[in-house]
Design a protein around this motif. Structure first.
Motif, PDB file in Angstrom:
ATOM      1  N   SER A 115       0.858  -1.177   0.000  1.00 19.81           N
ATOM      2  CA  SER A 115       0.000   0.000   0.000  1.00 19.81           C
ATOM      3  C   SER A 115       0.899   1.234   0.000  1.00 19.81           C
ATOM      4  O   SER A 115       2.113   1.133   0.202  1.00 19.81           O
ATOM      5  CB  SER A 115      -0.921   0.025   1.229  1.00 19.81           C
ATOM      6  OG  SER A 115      -0.208   0.446   2.379  1.00 19.81           O
ATOM      7  N   PHE A 116       0.284   2.404  -0.204  1.00 21.15           N
ATOM      8  CA  PHE A 116       1.030   3.653  -0.161  1.00 21.15           C
ATOM      9  C   PHE A 116       1.026   4.279   1.238  1.00 21.15           C
ATOM     10  O   PHE A 116       1.442   5.424   1.411  1.00 21.15           O
ATOM     11  CB  PHE A 116       0.446   4.653  -1.163  1.00 21.15           C
ATOM     12  CG  PHE A 116       0.996   4.518  -2.556  1.00 21.15           C
ATOM     13  CD1 PHE A 116       2.318   4.164  -2.772  1.00 21.15           C
ATOM     14  CD2 PHE A 116       0.185   4.772  -3.654  1.00 21.15           C
ATOM     15  CE1 PHE A 116       2.834   4.059  -4.052  1.00 21.15           C
ATOM     16  CE2 PHE A 116       0.696   4.674  -4.943  1.00 21.15           C
ATOM     17  CZ  PHE A 116       2.017   4.312  -5.144  1.00 21.15           C
ATOM     18  N   GLU A 117       0.588   3.538   2.238  1.00 17.03           N
ATOM     19  CA  GLU A 117       0.579   4.059   3.598  1.00 17.03           C
ATOM     20  C   GLU A 117       2.011   4.354   4.049  1.00 17.03           C
ATOM     21  O   GLU A 117       2.934   3.563   3.819  1.00 17.03           O
ATOM     22  CB  GLU A 117      -0.071   3.047   4.535  1.00 17.03           C
ATOM     23  CG  GLU A 117      -0.295   3.571   5.938  1.00 17.03           C
ATOM     24  CD  GLU A 117      -1.058   2.586   6.813  1.00 17.03           C
ATOM     25  OE1 GLU A 117      -1.241   2.889   7.997  1.00 17.03           O
ATOM     26  OE2 GLU A 117      -1.460   1.533   6.283  1.00 17.03           O
ATOM     27  N   ASN A 118       2.215   5.517   4.682  1.00 14.85           N
ATOM     28  CA  ASN A 118       3.534   5.927   5.182  1.00 14.85           C
ATOM     29  C   ASN A 118       4.578   6.013   4.072  1.00 14.85           C
ATOM     30  O   ASN A 118       5.768   5.758   4.296  1.00 14.85           O
ATOM     31  CB  ASN A 118       4.024   4.971   6.281  1.00 14.85           C
ATOM     32  CG  ASN A 118       3.094   4.926   7.474  1.00 14.85           C
ATOM     33  OD1 ASN A 118       2.578   5.955   7.907  1.00 14.85           O
ATOM     34  ND2 ASN A 118       2.864   3.729   7.999  1.00 14.85           N
ATOM     35  N   LEU A 119       4.145   6.406   2.885  1.00 11.22           N
ATOM     36  CA  LEU A 119       5.053   6.430   1.754  1.00 11.22           C
ATOM     37  C   LEU A 119       6.221   7.391   1.965  1.00 11.22           C
ATOM     38  O   LEU A 119       7.351   7.099   1.565  1.00 11.22           O
ATOM     39  CB  LEU A 119       4.298   6.804   0.471  1.00 11.22           C
ATOM     40  CG  LEU A 119       5.124   6.809  -0.814  1.00 11.22           C
ATOM     41  CD1 LEU A 119       5.722   5.431  -1.080  1.00 11.22           C
ATOM     42  CD2 LEU A 119       4.279   7.252  -2.003  1.00 11.22           C
ATOM     43  N   ALA A 120       5.974   8.540   2.576  1.00  8.28           N
ATOM     44  CA  ALA A 120       7.053   9.513   2.775  1.00  8.28           C
ATOM     45  C   ALA A 120       8.179   8.922   3.616  1.00  8.28           C
ATOM     46  O   ALA A 120       9.369   9.083   3.293  1.00  8.28           O
ATOM     47  CB  ALA A 120       6.507  10.785   3.412  1.00  8.28           C
ATOM     48  N   ASP A 121       7.828   8.220   4.674  1.00  8.03           N
ATOM     49  CA  ASP A 121       8.849   7.607   5.526  1.00  8.03           C
ATOM     50  C   ASP A 121       9.576   6.487   4.797  1.00  8.03           C
ATOM     51  O   ASP A 121      10.800   6.334   4.911  1.00  8.03           O
ATOM     52  CB  ASP A 121       8.221   7.057   6.809  1.00  8.03           C
ATOM     53  CG  ASP A 121       7.758   8.151   7.753  1.00  8.03           C
ATOM     54  OD1 ASP A 121       8.233   9.293   7.612  1.00  8.03           O
ATOM     55  OD2 ASP A 121       6.910   7.862   8.620  1.00  8.03           O
ATOM     56  N   ILE A 122       8.831   5.687   4.041  1.00  4.77           N
ATOM     57  CA  ILE A 122       9.445   4.574   3.315  1.00  4.77           C
ATOM     58  C   ILE A 122      10.405   5.116   2.255  1.00  4.77           C
ATOM     59  O   ILE A 122      11.547   4.622   2.137  1.00  4.77           O
ATOM     60  CB  ILE A 122       8.356   3.705   2.659  1.00  4.77           C
ATOM     61  CG1 ILE A 122       7.540   2.989   3.733  1.00  4.77           C
ATOM     62  CG2 ILE A 122       8.977   2.681   1.714  1.00  4.77           C
ATOM     63  CD1 ILE A 122       6.293   2.299   3.209  1.00  4.77           C
ATOM     64  N   ALA A 123       9.982   6.112   1.496  1.00  3.28           N
ATOM     65  CA  ALA A 123      10.855   6.677   0.471  1.00  3.28           C
ATOM     66  C   ALA A 123      12.101   7.301   1.093  1.00  3.28           C
ATOM     67  O   ALA A 123      13.213   7.140   0.586  1.00  3.28           O
ATOM     68  CB  ALA A 123      10.090   7.714  -0.341  1.00  3.28           C
ATOM     69  N   ALA A 124      11.910   7.986   2.226  1.00  2.12           N
ATOM     70  CA  ALA A 124      13.046   8.620   2.891  1.00  2.12           C
ATOM     71  C   ALA A 124      14.074   7.575   3.335  1.00  2.12           C
ATOM     72  O   ALA A 124      15.286   7.835   3.308  1.00  2.12           O
ATOM     73  CB  ALA A 124      12.569   9.436   4.085  1.00  2.12           C
ATOM     74  N   SER A 125      13.602   6.394   3.711  1.00  2.00           N
ATOM     75  CA  SER A 125      14.513   5.353   4.155  1.00  2.00           C
ATOM     76  C   SER A 125      15.387   4.827   3.027  1.00  2.00           C
ATOM     77  O   SER A 125      16.434   4.199   3.280  1.00  2.00           O
ATOM     78  CB  SER A 125      13.728   4.192   4.791  1.00  2.00           C
ATOM     79  OG  SER A 125      13.050   3.416   3.803  1.00  2.00           O
ATOM     80  N   LEU A 126      14.959   5.042   1.785  1.00  2.00           N
ATOM     81  CA  LEU A 126      15.720   4.555   0.640  1.00  2.00           C
ATOM     82  C   LEU A 126      16.721   5.577   0.105  1.00  2.00           C
ATOM     83  O   LEU A 126      17.596   5.218  -0.677  1.00  2.00           O
ATOM     84  CB  LEU A 126      14.759   4.160  -0.483  1.00  2.00           C
ATOM     85  CG  LEU A 126      13.747   3.059  -0.168  1.00  2.00           C
ATOM     86  CD1 LEU A 126      12.876   2.770  -1.378  1.00  2.00           C
ATOM     87  CD2 LEU A 126      14.452   1.784   0.309  1.00  2.00           C
ATOM     88  N   ILE A 127      16.590   6.825   0.510  1.00  2.00           N
ATOM     89  CA  ILE A 127      17.493   7.865   0.024  1.00  2.00           C
ATOM     90  C   ILE A 127      18.913   7.582   0.518  1.00  2.00           C
ATOM     91  O   ILE A 127      19.145   7.314   1.692  1.00  2.00           O
ATOM     92  CB  ILE A 127      17.039   9.272   0.508  1.00  2.00           C
ATOM     93  CG1 ILE A 127      15.782   9.695  -0.234  1.00  2.00           C
ATOM     94  CG2 ILE A 127      18.131  10.306   0.324  1.00  2.00           C
ATOM     95  CD1 ILE A 127      15.983   9.953  -1.710  1.00  2.00           C
ATOM     96  N   GLY A 128      19.850   7.637  -0.414  1.00  2.00           N
ATOM     97  CA  GLY A 128      21.242   7.416  -0.054  1.00  2.00           C
ATOM     98  C   GLY A 128      21.665   5.975  -0.088  1.00  2.00           C
ATOM     99  O   GLY A 128      22.862   5.673   0.015  1.00  2.00           O
ATOM    100  N   LYS A 129      20.698   5.061  -0.231  1.00  2.00           N
ATOM    101  CA  LYS A 129      21.054   3.644  -0.318  1.00  2.00           C
ATOM    102  C   LYS A 129      21.344   3.294  -1.780  1.00  2.00           C
ATOM    103  O   LYS A 129      20.619   3.711  -2.681  1.00  2.00           O
ATOM    104  CB  LYS A 129      19.917   2.771   0.196  1.00  2.00           C
ATOM    105  CG  LYS A 129      19.717   2.847   1.705  1.00  2.00           C
ATOM    106  CD  LYS A 129      18.694   1.831   2.166  1.00  2.00           C
ATOM    107  CE  LYS A 129      18.536   1.869   3.672  1.00  2.00           C
ATOM    108  NZ  LYS A 129      17.538   0.859   4.144  1.00  2.00           N
ATOM    109  N   PRO A 130      22.386   2.520  -2.030  1.00  2.00           N
ATOM    110  CA  PRO A 130      22.671   2.133  -3.419  1.00  2.00           C
ATOM    111  C   PRO A 130      21.585   1.229  -3.952  1.00  2.00           C
ATOM    112  O   PRO A 130      20.995   0.437  -3.196  1.00  2.00           O
ATOM    113  CB  PRO A 130      24.011   1.390  -3.317  1.00  2.00           C
ATOM    114  CG  PRO A 130      24.066   0.898  -1.906  1.00  2.00           C
ATOM    115  CD  PRO A 130      23.343   1.945  -1.085  1.00  2.00           C
ATOM    116  N   PRO A 131      21.254   1.329  -5.239  1.00  2.00           N
ATOM    117  CA  PRO A 131      20.261   0.424  -5.820  1.00  2.00           C
ATOM    118  C   PRO A 131      20.696  -1.025  -5.686  1.00  2.00           C
ATOM    119  O   PRO A 131      21.895  -1.333  -5.642  1.00  2.00           O
ATOM    120  CB  PRO A 131      20.217   0.848  -7.301  1.00  2.00           C
ATOM    121  CG  PRO A 131      20.794   2.222  -7.325  1.00  2.00           C
ATOM    122  CD  PRO A 131      21.791   2.283  -6.217  1.00  2.00           C
TER     123      PRO A 131
END
Length: 227
Positions: free
Chosen positions: A209-225
């Motif tokens: 789901s898109f619940e808490n999407l801002a937090d989830i996306a923020a957790s991926l910033i800076g992580k290598p693909p």
């Protein structure tokens, strides 16, 4: 001031449920070209590719001129579908709230889609979403997915480094594009490719789901693909 960051969404299968219209238009295109009837499961598989590339996958034996002719016939069929009052391409649950949440959290929003720009504007009109997206990348003026061109152009247009970008999509093509651009890929489970495919293609995470999407996306910033 915080450094800019952007989340880029796929459209078909991620933001809107367009499968029925795509399958209907492709079936009509095949009938017009006297090609028989495509398997709906096969059509579902190519959603996300640019149109000519999709026709190449569906008709691998056919010459290029036939791929282009089927693509044009599909466009005509889809344009006719847009005029029907009963034609629907609803937003998936939680989409509007997620867009509002991302904006409130300071994210820029973008689109990267195999749709034409005309198709994107039709979708934005239907759902009153104009003005939400600072960059819109389509198959009209970019290489098709999984080429990284759409994301690299979005980064150039907005001035956001790819390390501050998250790509959200429902297909392996989206995740492969993200990986090639060195962008974190976030898969969604409600679209047109399966969970295993999304992970294999490089999704850092797949959400239900898109619940808490801002937090989830923020957790991926800076992580290598994912490799």
């Amino acid at each position: 001031m915080d450094e800019l960051r952007i989340v880029v969404f796929d459209v078909d299968g991620t933001l809107i449920d367009s499968e029925h219209n795509i399958v209907t238009a492709m079936t009509e295109a095949w009938a017009h070209m006297e090609l028989g009837v495509p398997d709906p499961a096969d059509v579902r598989r190519i959603i996300g590719l640019s149109l000519v590339e999709a026709c190449q996958v569906l008709l691998p034996w056919a010459p290029g001129n036939l791929h282009r002719a089927v693509a044009e016939s599909y466009k005509e069929a889809f344009r006719a579908l847009r005029l029907l009052p009963e034609r629907e391409e609803p937003l998936f649950p939680g989409v509007r709230a997620a867009l509002e949440e991302m904006e409130a959290a300071g994210w820029l929003l973008g689109l990267a889609t195999g749709k034409s720009l005309r198709g994107v504007h039709s979708m934005l009109d239907s759902h009153a979403l104009h003005g939400r997206f600072v960059t819109i990348q389509t198959a009209d003026d970019n290489p098709g997915k999984p080429n990284p061109g759409m994301l690299l152009r979005a980064a150039a247009e907005t001035g956001v480094d790819v390390s501050r970008m998250v790509m959200i999509g429902d297909t392996a093509y989206d995740m492969q594009m993200a990986r090639s651009a060195k962008v974190a890929g976030l898969g969604v489970s409600w679209g047109y490719h399966g969970l295993e495919e999304l992970h294999e293609a490089g999704a850092a995470l797949v959400v239900d789901s898109f619940e808490n999407l801002a937090d989830i996306a923020a957790s991926l910033i800076g992580k290598p693909p994912c490799a």
